[in-house]
Design an enzyme around this catalytic site. Structure first.
Site, PDB file in Angstrom:
ATOM      1  CE  LYS A  13      -2.399   0.069   6.004  1.00  0.00           C
ATOM      2  NZ  LYS A  13      -1.587   0.441   6.839  1.00  0.00           N
ATOM      3  CG  HIS A  96       2.907  -0.574   3.113  1.00  0.00           C
ATOM      4  ND1 HIS A  96       3.383   0.344   4.853  1.00  0.00           N
ATOM      5  CD2 HIS A  96       1.742  -0.040   2.600  1.00  0.00           C
ATOM      6  CE1 HIS A  96       2.117   0.478   4.612  1.00  0.00           C
ATOM      7  NE2 HIS A  96       1.387   0.306   3.020  1.00  0.00           N
ATOM      8  CD  GLU A  98       1.938  -0.262   7.951  1.00  0.00           C
ATOM      9  OE1 GLU A  98       1.905  -1.394   6.832  1.00  0.00           O
ATOM     10  OE2 GLU A  98       0.985   1.142   7.657  1.00  0.00           O
ATOM     11  CD  GLU A 168       0.244   4.046   0.027  1.00  0.00           C
ATOM     12  OE1 GLU A 168      -0.425   3.302   0.542  1.00  0.00           O
ATOM     13  OE2 GLU A 168       1.558   2.645   0.861  1.00  0.00           O
ATOM     14  N   GLY A 174      -2.838   5.432   7.700  1.00  0.00           N
ATOM     15  CA  GLY A 174      -3.599   5.339   8.402  1.00  0.00           C
ATOM     16  C   GLY A 174      -3.684   6.289   9.219  1.00  0.00           C
TER      17      GLY A 174
HETATM   18  C1  PEP Z   1      -1.596   2.121   3.349  1.00  0.00           C
HETATM   19  O1  PEP Z   1      -2.226   0.789   3.490  1.00  0.00           O
HETATM   20  O2  PEP Z   1      -1.000   2.024   2.083  1.00  0.00           O
HETATM   21  C2  PEP Z   1      -2.413   3.098   3.218  1.00  0.00           C
HETATM   22  C3  PEP Z   1      -2.079   4.207   2.364  1.00  0.00           C
HETATM   23  O3  PEP Z   1      -3.325   2.733   4.035  1.00  0.00           O
HETATM   24  P1  PEP Z   1      -4.612   3.483   4.577  1.00  0.00           P
HETATM   25  O4  PEP Z   1      -5.568   4.286   3.397  1.00  0.00           O
HETATM   26  O5  PEP Z   1      -4.862   3.704   5.596  1.00  0.00           O
HETATM   27  O6  PEP Z   1      -3.164   5.433   4.516  1.00  0.00           O
END
Ligand code: PEP
Length: 257
Positions: A13, A96, A98, A168, A174
């Site tokens: 990130k 992603h 984000e 995800e 996070g």
């Molecule tokens: C990500 O950034 O895709 C992610 C899964 O982050 P984290 O492992 O911190 O949850």
């Protein structure tokens, strides 16, 4: 068909400057062994891609961009295109959560980015996953379905084997909250069902599906042993050498700490 390699992707990130990234990679290189059944991918900031690319042994590490812009060049101030990343990275993280939620990327942007990556010989890691609200109202599978339809809209049956899908769940990224392995399995199976429907059984078998969301060195083995999961997308735990090295070691069959 060659056995599927486990894929471990570290998404740094917006962390580490170029100097920090270089030191980190240097330390990581001492800790991560090269294995034929595992591919370790690093996704540093754009700025660090070029220097890190000169530093790494490509048998040990591959590189990923955290994002890209879908036009190849032109008046798009501040953007970095897939054409500019061509030859520098093997992978690009696309869609992603984000990007979807903070930067308001929609399916159209995401599908254009998937196309741009493919056009430039970069493997898209297409991220899909539901929010906490969508989960609470029972829409997990619908969200995955819709995001796959959106992201893969222009992908041909020749191109599908060059795509990686990462499940995800947004609420797990996070946050320290893990999806249950059963949820990861359910998502991975739903993804393969849809790929079967769209591209046939061979494509569904071949496609690599990752899990991401607060994976740690302690939880990695469980997800890696989960049916249908071919690897991990790791954020926070990829930012320290011992935890990321331990996660990569878990992916090598037979190597246990
Ligand atoms: C990500 O950034 O895709 C992610 C899964 O982050 P984290 O492992 O911190 O949850």
């Amino acid at each position: 068909m060659a056995p599927v390699k486990k894929l471990i992707v570290g998404n740094w990130k917006m962390n580490m400057n170029v100097h920090d990234a270089s030191i980190f990679v240097h330390k990581l290189a001492d800790e991560i062994k090269v294995h034929r059944d595992v591919e370790v991918v690093l996704a540093p900031t754009f700025l660090a891609l070029q220097p890190v690319s000169l530093q790494i042994d490509r048998r040990q590490f591959k590189l990923a961009a955290q994002n890209l812009y879908w036009r190849d060049n032109g008046a798009f101030t501040g953007e970095v295109s897939a054409a500019q990343l061509r030859g520098l990275v093997e992978y690009a993280i696309i869609g992603h959560s984000e990007r979807r939620h903070i930067f308001r990327e929609h399916d159209k942007d995401i599908r254009n980015k998937v196309q741009a990556a493919l056009r430039n010989n970069i493997v898209p890691i297409l991220c899909v996953g539901e929010t906490a609200h969508e989960r609470s109202v029972g829409e997990m599978l619908e969200v995955i379905h819709d995001q796959l339809i959106g992201g893969l809209a222009n992908v041909t049956s020749e191109e599908i084997s060059r795509i990686v899908i990462a499940y995800e769940p947004v609420w797990a990224i996070g946050t320290g909250k893990n999806a249950l392995p059963e949820d990861a399995e359910k998502a991975a199976r739903a993804i393969r069902r849809q790929i079967t429907h769209l591209y046939g059984e061979a494509a569904a078998k071949e496609i690599r599906v990752l899990y991401g969301g607060s994976v740690t060195a302690d939880s990695a083995a469980t997800y890696l042993a989960t049916g249908g999961v071919d690897g991990l997308l790791v954020g926070g735990a990829s930012l320290t050498v011992p935890s990321f090295a331990a996660i990569a070691a878990e992916a090598h069959t037979g190597e246990k700490r």
